[in-house]
Design a protein around this motif. Structure first.
Motif, PDB file in Angstrom:
ATOM      1  N   TYR A  50       0.822  -1.211   0.000  1.00 18.17           N
ATOM      2  CA  TYR A  50       0.000   0.000   0.000  1.00 18.17           C
ATOM      3  C   TYR A  50       0.858   1.264   0.000  1.00 18.17           C
ATOM      4  N   ILE A  51       2.005   1.223   0.673  1.00 15.18           N
ATOM      5  CA  ILE A  51       2.911   2.369   0.638  1.00 15.18           C
ATOM      6  C   ILE A  51       3.409   2.600  -0.795  1.00 15.18           C
ATOM      7  N   ASP A  52       3.769   1.507  -1.473  1.00 17.70           N
ATOM      8  CA  ASP A  52       4.243   1.612  -2.861  1.00 17.70           C
ATOM      9  C   ASP A  52       3.143   2.150  -3.778  1.00 17.70           C
ATOM     10  N   GLU A  53       1.917   1.658  -3.581  1.00 11.05           N
ATOM     11  CA  GLU A  53       0.794   2.127  -4.399  1.00 11.05           C
ATOM     12  C   GLU A  53       0.552   3.617  -4.179  1.00 11.05           C
ATOM     13  N   TYR A  54       0.603   4.036  -2.930  1.00 14.63           N
ATOM     14  CA  TYR A  54       0.406   5.451  -2.609  1.00 14.63           C
ATOM     15  C   TYR A  54       1.505   6.298  -3.253  1.00 14.63           C
ATOM     16  N   THR A  55       2.736   5.802  -3.169  1.00 14.35           N
ATOM     17  CA  THR A  55       3.870   6.525  -3.740  1.00 14.35           C
ATOM     18  C   THR A  55       3.727   6.689  -5.251  1.00 14.35           C
ATOM     19  N   LYS A  56       3.305   5.619  -5.932  1.00 14.86           N
ATOM     20  CA  LYS A  56       3.117   5.665  -7.382  1.00 14.86           C
ATOM     21  C   LYS A  56       2.071   6.707  -7.779  1.00 14.86           C
ATOM     22  N   ARG A  57       0.994   6.778  -6.999  1.00 16.16           N
ATOM     23  CA  ARG A  57      -0.143   7.621  -7.382  1.00 16.16           C
ATOM     24  C   ARG A  57      -0.042   9.053  -6.867  1.00 16.16           C
ATOM     25  N   TYR A  58       0.458   9.190  -5.637  1.00 20.68           N
ATOM     26  CA  TYR A  58       0.293  10.486  -4.981  1.00 20.68           C
ATOM     27  C   TYR A  58       1.581  11.107  -4.444  1.00 20.68           C
ATOM     28  N   ALA A  59       2.723  10.529  -4.739  1.00 23.87           N
ATOM     29  CA  ALA A  59       3.973  11.102  -4.224  1.00 23.87           C
ATOM     30  C   ALA A  59       4.200  12.495  -4.800  1.00 23.87           C
ATOM     31  N   SER A  60       4.672  13.390  -3.953  1.00 21.42           N
ATOM     32  CA  SER A  60       4.992  14.753  -4.372  1.00 21.42           C
ATOM     33  C   SER A  60       6.193  15.225  -3.572  1.00 21.42           C
ATOM     34  N   SER A  61       6.700  16.377  -3.903  1.00 18.61           N
ATOM     35  CA  SER A  61       7.860  16.910  -3.181  1.00 18.61           C
ATOM     36  C   SER A  61       7.543  17.151  -1.707  1.00 18.61           C
ATOM     37  N   LYS A  62       6.259  17.309  -1.397  1.00 15.39           N
ATOM     38  CA  LYS A  62       5.855  17.596  -0.022  1.00 15.39           C
ATOM     39  C   LYS A  62       5.774  16.341   0.855  1.00 15.39           C
ATOM     40  N   ASN A  63       5.455  15.195   0.240  1.00 14.78           N
ATOM     41  CA  ASN A  63       5.235  14.004   1.074  1.00 14.78           C
ATOM     42  C   ASN A  63       6.183  12.843   0.786  1.00 14.78           C
TER      43      ASN A  63
END
Length: 212
Positions: free
Chosen positions: A91-104
């Protein structure tokens, strides 16, 4: 009489199957908020497998729902809490793929390092993952030197490096017992090059990782 009993039994079976089929069909084409509430409910009940299924329905039926973002983090934390680290990392990987940004992104990478760190239950297992996580922690400290999670990553890194020392000493002892002096020397040289060479590493007690 036998025909009558067979007929009645068939009717009950028919309506029973129809009822189950209807209930199953009703679990399709639900709103995003319905599936989100199901995820929360299943997590509270401790049925994470059902929460995973609810997420699958949410992600397949509502690919653009803003509730997907929050659901991924909630499920990652829920699986981590239950020590199901493979699913937590998924789930961390999925979140990173979809929603990663410079802020998070620094937080997400910290979560992954921490999840890998907590997955170590026995010192003599997962040596590759141990070394990979050490490399990831070192890379994190270089790339995100101003992150608020730096102290936590430094603590994780030190514990992992101490564990690596214990593993290397165990390997040295094993090679010496089996008469493989040259192989033992390779690991002895490796330990001498470590900044922890003068630290007497103790075998971690139970809970060494999970208490972090």
């Amino acid at each position: 009489m036998k025909q009558f009993i067979f007929l009645v039994t068939s009717i009950f079976l028919f309506f029973g199957c129809a009822s189950k089929l209807t209930q199953k069909e009703e679990l399709y084409n639900k709103s995003a908020s319905f599936w989100y509430k199901e995820i929360i409910k299943d997590i509270k009940m401790g049925t994470l497998d059902k929460a995973d299924e609810a997420y699958t329905s949410l992600s397949s039926e509502h690919v653009a729902s803003p509730l997907l973002k929050e659901s991924l983090l909630i499920l990652a934390k829920a699986h981590n809490k239950e020590e199901e680290y493979i699913m937590a990392n998924y789930y961390i990987d999925e979140y990173t793929k979809r929603y990663a940004s410079s802020k998070n992104v620094s937080y997400l990478k910290y979560m992954k390092i921490k999840s890998n760190f907590q997955s170590f239950k026995r010192v003599n297992r997962d040596q590759k993952l141990l070394l990979d996580t050490i490399n990831e922690a070192n890379a994190y400290l270089k790339e995100y030197s101003h992150s608020p999670y730096v102290p936590a990553v430094q603590t994780i890194l030190t514990r992992l490096q101490l564990t690596d020392q214990v593993l290397n000493q165990n390997i040295i002892n094993l090679y010496k017992k089996t008469g493989k002096a040259k192989a033992a020397k390779i690991y002895e040289d490796k330990m001498k090059s470590s900044w922890l060479k003068n630290v007497k590493a103790l075998t971690p007690k139970s809970g060494f990782f999970s208490k972090f």
